[in-house]
Design a protein around this motif. Sequence first.
Motif, PDB file in Angstrom:
ATOM      1  N   ALA A 228      -2.475  39.363  18.819  1.00 10.94           N
ATOM      2  CA  ALA A 228      -3.513  40.098  19.551  1.00 10.94           C
ATOM      3  C   ALA A 228      -4.676  39.198  19.925  1.00 10.94           C
ATOM      4  O   ALA A 228      -5.247  39.311  21.002  1.00 10.94           O
ATOM      5  CB  ALA A 228      -4.014  41.262  18.700  1.00 10.94           C
ATOM      6  N   ARG A 229      -5.041  38.279  19.023  1.00  8.60           N
ATOM      7  CA  ARG A 229      -6.175  37.409  19.303  1.00  8.60           C
ATOM      8  C   ARG A 229      -6.143  36.212  18.367  1.00  8.60           C
ATOM      9  O   ARG A 229      -5.409  36.205  17.364  1.00  8.60           O
ATOM     10  CB  ARG A 229      -7.496  38.174  19.141  1.00  8.60           C
ATOM     11  N   GLY A 230      -6.940  35.198  18.719  1.00  6.64           N
ATOM     12  CA  GLY A 230      -7.049  34.022  17.878  1.00  6.64           C
ATOM     13  C   GLY A 230      -8.511  33.682  17.676  1.00  6.64           C
ATOM     14  O   GLY A 230      -9.350  33.951  18.542  1.00  6.64           O
ATOM     15  N   SER A 231      -8.811  33.085  16.543  1.00 10.25           N
ATOM     16  CA  SER A 231     -10.188  32.674  16.273  1.00 10.25           C
ATOM     17  C   SER A 231     -10.154  31.504  15.296  1.00 10.25           C
ATOM     18  O   SER A 231      -9.610  31.627  14.194  1.00 10.25           O
ATOM     19  CB  SER A 231     -10.966  33.858  15.687  1.00 10.25           C
ATOM     20  N   GLY A 232     -10.723  30.376  15.722  1.00 10.26           N
ATOM     21  CA  GLY A 232     -10.656  29.186  14.872  1.00 10.26           C
ATOM     22  C   GLY A 232      -9.207  28.819  14.608  1.00 10.26           C
ATOM     23  O   GLY A 232      -8.378  28.817  15.519  1.00 10.26           O
ATOM     24  N   ALA A 233      -8.878  28.535  13.365  1.00 12.95           N
ATOM     25  CA  ALA A 233      -7.507  28.123  13.034  1.00 12.95           C
ATOM     26  C   ALA A 233      -6.585  29.318  12.807  1.00 12.95           C
ATOM     27  O   ALA A 233      -5.422  29.132  12.464  1.00 12.95           O
ATOM     28  CB  ALA A 233      -7.534  27.236  11.790  1.00 12.95           C
ATOM     29  N   TRP A 234      -7.088  30.544  13.014  1.00 15.47           N
ATOM     30  CA  TRP A 234      -6.316  31.738  12.668  1.00 15.47           C
ATOM     31  C   TRP A 234      -5.816  32.504  13.884  1.00 15.47           C
ATOM     32  O   TRP A 234      -6.508  32.603  14.904  1.00 15.47           O
ATOM     33  CB  TRP A 234      -7.169  32.690  11.824  1.00 15.47           C
ATOM     34  N   LEU A 235      -4.605  33.068  13.732  1.00 19.36           N
ATOM     35  CA  LEU A 235      -4.035  33.986  14.717  1.00 19.36           C
ATOM     36  C   LEU A 235      -3.927  35.349  14.051  1.00 19.36           C
ATOM     37  O   LEU A 235      -3.611  35.438  12.859  1.00 19.36           O
ATOM     38  CB  LEU A 235      -2.642  33.507  15.138  1.00 19.36           C
TER      39      LEU A 235
ATOM     40  N   ARG B 240      -2.915  38.167   9.421  1.00 16.36           N
ATOM     41  CA  ARG B 240      -3.392  36.916  10.013  1.00 16.36           C
ATOM     42  C   ARG B 240      -2.511  35.745   9.573  1.00 16.36           C
ATOM     43  O   ARG B 240      -1.840  35.809   8.529  1.00 16.36           O
ATOM     44  CB  ARG B 240      -4.847  36.661   9.656  1.00 16.36           C
ATOM     45  N   TYR B 241      -2.511  34.704  10.385  1.00 15.82           N
ATOM     46  CA  TYR B 241      -1.668  33.529  10.146  1.00 15.82           C
ATOM     47  C   TYR B 241      -2.498  32.273  10.421  1.00 15.82           C
ATOM     48  O   TYR B 241      -3.078  32.147  11.511  1.00 15.82           O
ATOM     49  CB  TYR B 241      -0.453  33.534  11.087  1.00 15.82           C
ATOM     50  N   LEU B 242      -2.520  31.375   9.469  1.00 11.39           N
ATOM     51  CA  LEU B 242      -3.231  30.113   9.679  1.00 11.39           C
ATOM     52  C   LEU B 242      -2.325  29.183  10.494  1.00 11.39           C
ATOM     53  O   LEU B 242      -1.185  28.915  10.100  1.00 11.39           O
ATOM     54  CB  LEU B 242      -3.568  29.493   8.312  1.00 11.39           C
ATOM     55  N   ASP B 243      -2.817  28.732  11.623  1.00 13.12           N
ATOM     56  CA  ASP B 243      -1.997  27.981  12.587  1.00 13.12           C
ATOM     57  C   ASP B 243      -1.806  26.532  12.113  1.00 13.12           C
ATOM     58  O   ASP B 243      -2.522  25.626  12.537  1.00 13.12           O
ATOM     59  CB  ASP B 243      -2.668  28.041  13.964  1.00 13.12           C
ATOM     60  N   GLY B 244      -0.825  26.328  11.249  1.00 14.34           N
ATOM     61  CA  GLY B 244      -0.606  25.017  10.643  1.00 14.34           C
ATOM     62  C   GLY B 244       0.050  23.999  11.559  1.00 14.34           C
ATOM     63  O   GLY B 244       0.157  22.816  11.210  1.00 14.34           O
ATOM     64  N   ILE B 245       0.501  24.445  12.748  1.00 15.90           N
ATOM     65  CA  ILE B 245       1.151  23.500  13.672  1.00 15.90           C
ATOM     66  C   ILE B 245       0.487  23.526  15.055  1.00 15.90           C
ATOM     67  O   ILE B 245       1.068  23.132  16.065  1.00 15.90           O
ATOM     68  CB  ILE B 245       2.665  23.771  13.791  1.00 15.90           C
ATOM     69  N   SER B 246      -0.787  23.997  15.064  1.00 14.73           N
ATOM     70  CA  SER B 246      -1.593  23.943  16.293  1.00 14.73           C
ATOM     71  C   SER B 246      -0.882  24.566  17.495  1.00 14.73           C
ATOM     72  O   SER B 246      -0.987  24.062  18.616  1.00 14.73           O
ATOM     73  CB  SER B 246      -1.986  22.497  16.638  1.00 14.73           C
ATOM     74  N   SER B 247      -0.149  25.693  17.238  1.00 11.47           N
ATOM     75  CA  SER B 247       0.550  26.355  18.348  1.00 11.47           C
ATOM     76  C   SER B 247       1.352  25.364  19.197  1.00 11.47           C
ATOM     77  O   SER B 247       1.057  25.132  20.371  1.00 11.47           O
ATOM     78  CB  SER B 247      -0.420  27.156  19.217  1.00 11.47           C
ATOM     79  N   TRP B 248       2.370  24.804  18.559  1.00 11.04           N
ATOM     80  CA  TRP B 248       3.220  23.785  19.196  1.00 11.04           C
ATOM     81  C   TRP B 248       2.428  22.540  19.610  1.00 11.04           C
ATOM     82  O   TRP B 248       2.576  22.030  20.712  1.00 11.04           O
ATOM     83  CB  TRP B 248       4.027  24.357  20.383  1.00 11.04           C
ATOM     84  N   TRP B 249       1.560  22.091  18.691  1.00  9.61           N
ATOM     85  CA  TRP B 249       0.930  20.777  18.787  1.00  9.61           C
ATOM     86  C   TRP B 249      -0.111  20.691  19.904  1.00  9.61           C
ATOM     87  O   TRP B 249      -0.489  19.596  20.332  1.00  9.61           O
ATOM     88  CB  TRP B 249       1.969  19.646  18.980  1.00  9.61           C
TER      89      TRP B 249
ATOM     90  N   ASN C 187      -3.201  22.826  20.130  1.00 14.29           N
ATOM     91  CA  ASN C 187      -4.576  23.221  19.866  1.00 14.29           C
ATOM     92  C   ASN C 187      -5.301  22.156  19.039  1.00 14.29           C
ATOM     93  O   ASN C 187      -4.816  21.729  18.003  1.00 14.29           O
ATOM     94  CB  ASN C 187      -4.581  24.563  19.123  1.00 14.29           C
ATOM     95  N   LEU C 188      -6.494  21.761  19.479  1.00 13.25           N
ATOM     96  CA  LEU C 188      -7.236  20.749  18.734  1.00 13.25           C
ATOM     97  C   LEU C 188      -8.442  21.326  18.005  1.00 13.25           C
ATOM     98  O   LEU C 188      -8.735  20.962  16.872  1.00 13.25           O
ATOM     99  CB  LEU C 188      -7.732  19.636  19.668  1.00 13.25           C
ATOM    100  N   PHE C 189      -9.172  22.222  18.670  1.00 16.53           N
ATOM    101  CA  PHE C 189     -10.459  22.666  18.115  1.00 16.53           C
ATOM    102  C   PHE C 189     -10.515  24.158  17.882  1.00 16.53           C
ATOM    103  O   PHE C 189     -11.568  24.774  17.948  1.00 16.53           O
ATOM    104  CB  PHE C 189     -11.600  22.181  19.012  1.00 16.53           C
ATOM    105  N   GLY C 190      -9.358  24.751  17.604  1.00 18.17           N
ATOM    106  CA  GLY C 190      -9.313  26.156  17.240  1.00 18.17           C
ATOM    107  C   GLY C 190      -9.129  27.059  18.440  1.00 18.17           C
ATOM    108  O   GLY C 190      -9.346  26.667  19.595  1.00 18.17           O
ATOM    109  N   HIS C 191      -8.705  28.289  18.143  1.00 19.87           N
ATOM    110  CA  HIS C 191      -8.532  29.299  19.183  1.00 19.87           C
ATOM    111  C   HIS C 191      -9.903  29.878  19.523  1.00 19.87           C
ATOM    112  O   HIS C 191     -10.769  30.000  18.660  1.00 19.87           O
ATOM    113  CB  HIS C 191      -7.581  30.384  18.693  1.00 19.87           C
ATOM    114  N   ALA C 192     -10.085  30.227  20.798  1.00 25.41           N
ATOM    115  CA  ALA C 192     -11.350  30.805  21.274  1.00 25.41           C
ATOM    116  C   ALA C 192     -12.536  29.927  20.874  1.00 25.41           C
ATOM    117  O   ALA C 192     -13.540  30.401  20.360  1.00 25.41           O
ATOM    118  CB  ALA C 192     -11.529  32.236  20.748  1.00 25.41           C
ATOM    119  N   ASN C 193     -12.399  28.636  21.098  1.00 20.40           N
ATOM    120  CA  ASN C 193     -13.493  27.712  20.771  1.00 20.40           C
ATOM    121  C   ASN C 193     -14.705  27.994  21.673  1.00 20.40           C
ATOM    122  O   ASN C 193     -14.586  27.983  22.898  1.00 20.40           O
ATOM    123  CB  ASN C 193     -13.018  26.270  20.971  1.00 20.40           C
TER     124      ASN C 193
END
Length: 453
Positions: free
Chosen positions: A42-49, A56-65, A67-73
Motif C-alpha cells: 500500500a505504501r512505503g516509508s524509509g526502509a519499510w514497506l 510491514r516488511y523491512l526492505d533488505g534488498i532495496s526493492s531489487w537493488w 532504492n538508496l535513500f528509502g521509500h518516499a524520501n
Amino acid sequence: MSLSSNQDWLARSQAAVWHPCTQMQHHAQTASAAHLPLVPIARGSGAWLYDFDGKRYLDGISSWWTNLFGHANPRINAALKDQLENLEHVMLAGFTHQPVVELSERLSALTGGSLGHAFYASDGASATEIALKMSFHYWRNTGRPEKAEFLCLAGSYHGETVGALAVTDVAIFKDAYAPLVRAATVIPSPDSRLAEAGESPADVARRAAAALEAHLEKHGENIAALIVEPLVQGAAGMVMYDPEYLRLARQLCDRYEVHLICDEIAVGCGRTGTFFAHEQAANDGNPIRPDLMCLSKGISGGYLPLSIVLCSDTIYEAFLDDSVARAFLHSHSYTGNPLACRAALATLNIFESDDILAANRLKSAKISTALAPLADHPQVRHLRQRGMITAFDVETDDPYFSRRFYRAALGREALIRPIGNTVYLMPPYIISDDEIAHLGQSIAGSLQEALAK
Ligand SMILES: *Cc1c(COP(=O)(O)O)cnc(C)c1O
C-alpha cells in the motif's frame, strides 16, 4: 466496489498482471513448497514497506537493488514535485533541458572527466545493448569491422532483452532463448570462492586474468569489448572478486585494443564502498577507468526508470562525421526523461550533503558485526561482504530452500529474497542500527525455519 485488504488485491493482481521473473502458478499454489507469496504493498516509508492488512516488511534488498535513500524520501519527493510543475518530459532528439545537462556534467565529473558524454535510456538491459552497439560501431567507424565479438565472465548478468542475453551467462534466463541469441564468449570468473588451498582472492584474480590474456592473444583481433560487473556479480549470487582482476583486465584490454565495459548498474552509486565499484582498482594510486560504463537501478534513487551509458571522448569522437550512418542512431521514447534525471540529481545531492560513502563504511561494519555469528552455522559457507552488500551460501539439497527462506523472512517482517542458496542483504543506505539488528534477527530465524524442513 471498495477493495482494501491484501486478499482483494492479490486476487485482482493474479487475474490481470503478469509478474516478472515468476512462474505465475506458484502464486496460486498456497499449499505447495514452491508457493511464492504475492504481497500487495500500500505504501512505503524509509526502509519499510506496508501491506493493506497493516503488516510491514523491512526492505533488505532495496526493492531489487534500486532504492538508496528509502521509500518516499522527502528530499527526492520535493525535487520531483518541483520538476513536475516545470517539465515532465520533452524528446531529447533536437531538444535539451536542465536536468539532463546537469546530470551528464556531474556524472562525467565523478569519473574524473574520463567519460565525457552520457547517453540515456530507461532500463539496465537497454544500457547494456547501447554499450555493445557503441563498441561495435566504434570499431566499424574506425575501419576495424572485424572487431565484432564480445567477452563476458562466467555467471555474468547484464539484462534479459535478446541483445543483453548475449552477454548474460545465467542459464535460467538464457537457455529457453538460446536459439535467438548471438552468444558472446564466456571466460572464467575471478570468483574468490574458487581459491584453492593457499590461494588468496588476488591469486584467483590473476588466474582468471591469465585466462583472459590467453583468449585475447588468440582472438583479440576479433574482439570489440569485454563486459564485466565490477567486484560483485549480482545475479550469479553476489559473487565477489578481488579488484586486482579489474586492474589486470584494464591493462590487457589496452594491450589488445579491446573496450572495457563496466556494468555498474547494480554495483554503482556507492553500493560497494566507492561511488563506482571500478574505482577500487588502481594503477599507481589512480583509479582505472572503463571505456564505457552502464548505470541504472540506484541512480534515480530507486524512483524512476533511468539508465545511462557514459563513454570516453575517443569513442564519442569516432561518431562525428558528415555521414548520418556513422552516427549512433539509437533512441528510446523516454530517453533523458526530465523527471528521472531530476530524481538522479536529488540522489547525487544526498550523496554530497550527507557524505554517504563515509556513513556507509560505518553501516557496512555494523552489518558485518550483526551477521558475523552466522559464520559458525554448520551449513553456512563463504560469508562475504563488499561495502553495502553482504552474502553467504547455504549448503542444502532442498530445491525449495530459497522459497522457504523468503516466506519465513516475510513472516519476520523482512523482505529478503535469496538467489538460489545464496542469502544476501543489500539494504537502503538510510538503514538504522535498530533496523540492521532487525535484519540480523530475521536472517537467523528464517535460516533456522527454512532448514528445519
Ligand atoms: C539489473 C541489472 C541489469 C538489467 O537492468 P534492468 O533494468 O533490469 O533491465 C543489467 N546489469 C546488471 C549488473 C544488473 O544488476
